[in-house]
Design a protein around this motif. Sequence first.
Motif, PDB file in Angstrom:
ATOM      1  N   UNK A 102      41.346 -82.312   3.681  1.00 20.34           N
ATOM      2  CA  UNK A 102      42.516 -82.489   3.174  1.00 20.34           C
ATOM      3  C   UNK A 102      42.612 -82.929   1.681  1.00 20.34           C
ATOM      4  N   UNK A 103      42.066 -83.866   1.214  1.00 15.06           N
ATOM      5  CA  UNK A 103      41.873 -84.248  -0.346  1.00 15.06           C
ATOM      6  C   UNK A 103      41.132 -83.244  -0.936  1.00 15.06           C
ATOM      7  N   UNK A 104      40.274 -82.360  -0.581  1.00 18.30           N
ATOM      8  CA  UNK A 104      39.720 -81.356  -1.206  1.00 18.30           C
ATOM      9  C   UNK A 104      40.872 -80.233  -1.601  1.00 18.30           C
ATOM     10  N   UNK A 105      41.764 -80.132  -0.440  1.00 13.40           N
ATOM     11  CA  UNK A 105      42.864 -79.171  -0.648  1.00 13.40           C
ATOM     12  C   UNK A 105      43.696 -79.532  -1.751  1.00 13.40           C
ATOM     13  N   UNK A 106      43.978 -80.723  -1.676  1.00 15.74           N
ATOM     14  CA  UNK A 106      44.911 -81.484  -2.455  1.00 15.74           C
ATOM     15  C   UNK A 106      44.790 -81.584  -3.969  1.00 15.74           C
ATOM     16  N   UNK A 107      43.466 -81.211  -4.106  1.00 14.27           N
ATOM     17  CA  UNK A 107      42.802 -81.466  -5.440  1.00 14.27           C
ATOM     18  C   UNK A 107      42.465 -79.912  -5.945  1.00 14.27           C
ATOM     19  N   UNK A 108      42.823 -79.105  -4.900  1.00  8.27           N
ATOM     20  CA  UNK A 108      42.387 -77.383  -5.475  1.00  8.27           C
ATOM     21  C   UNK A 108      41.201 -77.471  -5.405  1.00  8.27           C
ATOM     22  N   UNK A 109      40.371 -77.992  -4.742  1.00  6.93           N
ATOM     23  CA  UNK A 109      38.802 -77.702  -4.583  1.00  6.93           C
ATOM     24  C   UNK A 109      38.358 -76.730  -3.584  1.00  6.93           C
ATOM     25  N   UNK A 110      37.649 -75.734  -3.877  1.00  5.64           N
ATOM     26  CA  UNK A 110      37.018 -74.942  -2.708  1.00  5.64           C
ATOM     27  C   UNK A 110      35.951 -75.596  -2.200  1.00  5.64           C
ATOM     28  N   UNK A 352      42.804 -79.788 -11.391  1.00  2.51           N
ATOM     29  CA  UNK A 352      42.717 -78.568 -12.179  1.00  2.51           C
ATOM     30  C   UNK A 352      43.641 -78.711 -13.366  1.00  2.51           C
ATOM     31  N   UNK A 353      44.824 -79.508 -13.410  1.00  2.00           N
ATOM     32  CA  UNK A 353      45.678 -79.879 -14.675  1.00  2.00           C
ATOM     33  C   UNK A 353      44.798 -80.433 -15.794  1.00  2.00           C
ATOM     34  N   UNK A 354      43.986 -81.498 -15.410  1.00  2.00           N
ATOM     35  CA  UNK A 354      42.921 -82.002 -16.539  1.00  2.00           C
ATOM     36  C   UNK A 354      41.740 -80.765 -16.942  1.00  2.00           C
ATOM     37  N   UNK A 355      41.220 -79.868 -16.065  1.00  2.00           N
ATOM     38  CA  UNK A 355      40.390 -79.032 -16.465  1.00  2.00           C
ATOM     39  C   UNK A 355      41.059 -78.027 -17.448  1.00  2.00           C
ATOM     40  N   UNK A 356      42.319 -77.691 -17.233  1.00  2.25           N
ATOM     41  CA  UNK A 356      42.912 -76.601 -17.982  1.00  2.25           C
ATOM     42  C   UNK A 356      43.234 -77.084 -19.290  1.00  2.25           C
ATOM     43  N   UNK A 357      43.581 -78.541 -19.405  1.00  2.95           N
ATOM     44  CA  UNK A 357      43.628 -79.049 -20.704  1.00  2.95           C
ATOM     45  C   UNK A 357      42.281 -78.959 -21.536  1.00  2.95           C
ATOM     46  N   UNK A 358      41.119 -79.587 -20.735  1.00  2.64           N
ATOM     47  CA  UNK A 358      39.800 -79.787 -21.537  1.00  2.64           C
ATOM     48  C   UNK A 358      39.312 -78.545 -21.810  1.00  2.64           C
ATOM     49  N   UNK A 359      39.342 -77.509 -21.024  1.00  2.00           N
ATOM     50  CA  UNK A 359      38.669 -76.439 -21.274  1.00  2.00           C
ATOM     51  C   UNK A 359      39.360 -75.262 -21.820  1.00  2.00           C
ATOM     52  N   UNK A 360      40.621 -75.514 -22.362  1.00  4.47           N
ATOM     53  CA  UNK A 360      41.465 -74.525 -22.949  1.00  4.47           C
ATOM     54  C   UNK A 360      40.861 -73.744 -23.786  1.00  4.47           C
ATOM     55  N   UNK A 361      40.015 -73.961 -24.578  1.00  2.61           N
ATOM     56  CA  UNK A 361      39.440 -73.293 -25.774  1.00  2.61           C
ATOM     57  C   UNK A 361      38.025 -72.522 -25.384  1.00  2.61           C
TER      58      UNK A 361
END
Length: 382
Positions: A102-110, A352-361
């Motif tokens: 459930x915690x994996x799902x909450x974090x959006x991890x496969x 997912x939110x933090x990755x989107x910010x850190x890997x945006x470029x």
Amino acid sequence: MAYNLISGDNHIDLTYCPPDLWSSAAPGKWKLLAPRTEELDDGLHWFVEAQDKGMWNGVGPGFLKYQQGSFKHVDEMRAHGFEWDYRRGAKPRPTTPELRIADLDRDGLDAEVVYGCLMINEMINDPNLRGWCDGIYNDWVADFARRADPNRVFPLAIIPNHDPQAAAAEVRRCARLGLKGGDLAFKRMTPPLWHRDWDALWQASAECRFPISFHSTGFKALRAADTPQMEKEYFTEVRLVRSALFQLDTMEVLVSILASGACERFPDFKFVLGESGVTWLPYVFDRLDTEYEDRAKSLGFKMKPSDYFRRQGFVTYQQDQFLEPIVPLIGEDTIIWGADYPHPDCLWPESRRILDENLANFSPAVRRKITKENVQRLYGLN
């Protein structure tokens, strides 16, 4: 199973393990020394070598009680539903199969790669007891992954660090159990990491396609307080120094592995610097290559030491705002992202939110490598 996001660095800490995991099987000579729990006034405590380490189902690897305001992110985790309950019969989220999923799902991890029981080999003096405890955990965690979801939860074995032959044997045994790799604690290992006796382990690792990780457990050379009173008075300052330097712990590991010639002798051997960060690597590469040319050419390497890392090494990180200019210097095929669940500084449940910010470029191709493809290739997660 198709994967879109994989954490290459999550955890099961000793604090979350079943309270009788070792004590229920320990022979008489180790009953009081092996990790065990004992009920005190405030709940279950873990004892290792008869020393009270702190709470069962406590906060992170430090066995801590939850105290509001001590860690900003721990408060955020609690607000998201993560709880720490020290009473017998409680269900720790990281080691209860349905709650972990459930915690994996909450974090959006496969899927996730899971490091286990960091520092257990640092807590135990008796090398034979150390090896026995490692094996008990490895059996349990292989079964835990099957009960949780063997296509999503990929635990790493704890590798004995007191004897290269025992380490090699455990690698082969754990590969047969279905585990994908192992973690080797380097602080109390004997002989030293650069010693040729460890070739037995590197050979087993190469044969079994079983990568060996070296996860940071804190900067080894940290200057301690002079007295317990000083440590208490300067608790916040010391904690800041310790946490800020935490990921530099594996500098010595990197140089020792490359200087040992292990990668020269065993080209199929793969190694990982766990939770080490990325941006310090180019400096160490430059220094190591320069010193090799100046005073160590007699080792007879066919490549520069840093090139062996690019061919056989990997590093995991959580977040790094200076990552972009560093990737070309160490290689986009060597970097693996990890969420660090459920540690106090983890990214859960905002990965997912933090990755989107850190890997945006970064290009989509490089993002895929860092967030799934490199870890899939390393551990054979098909």
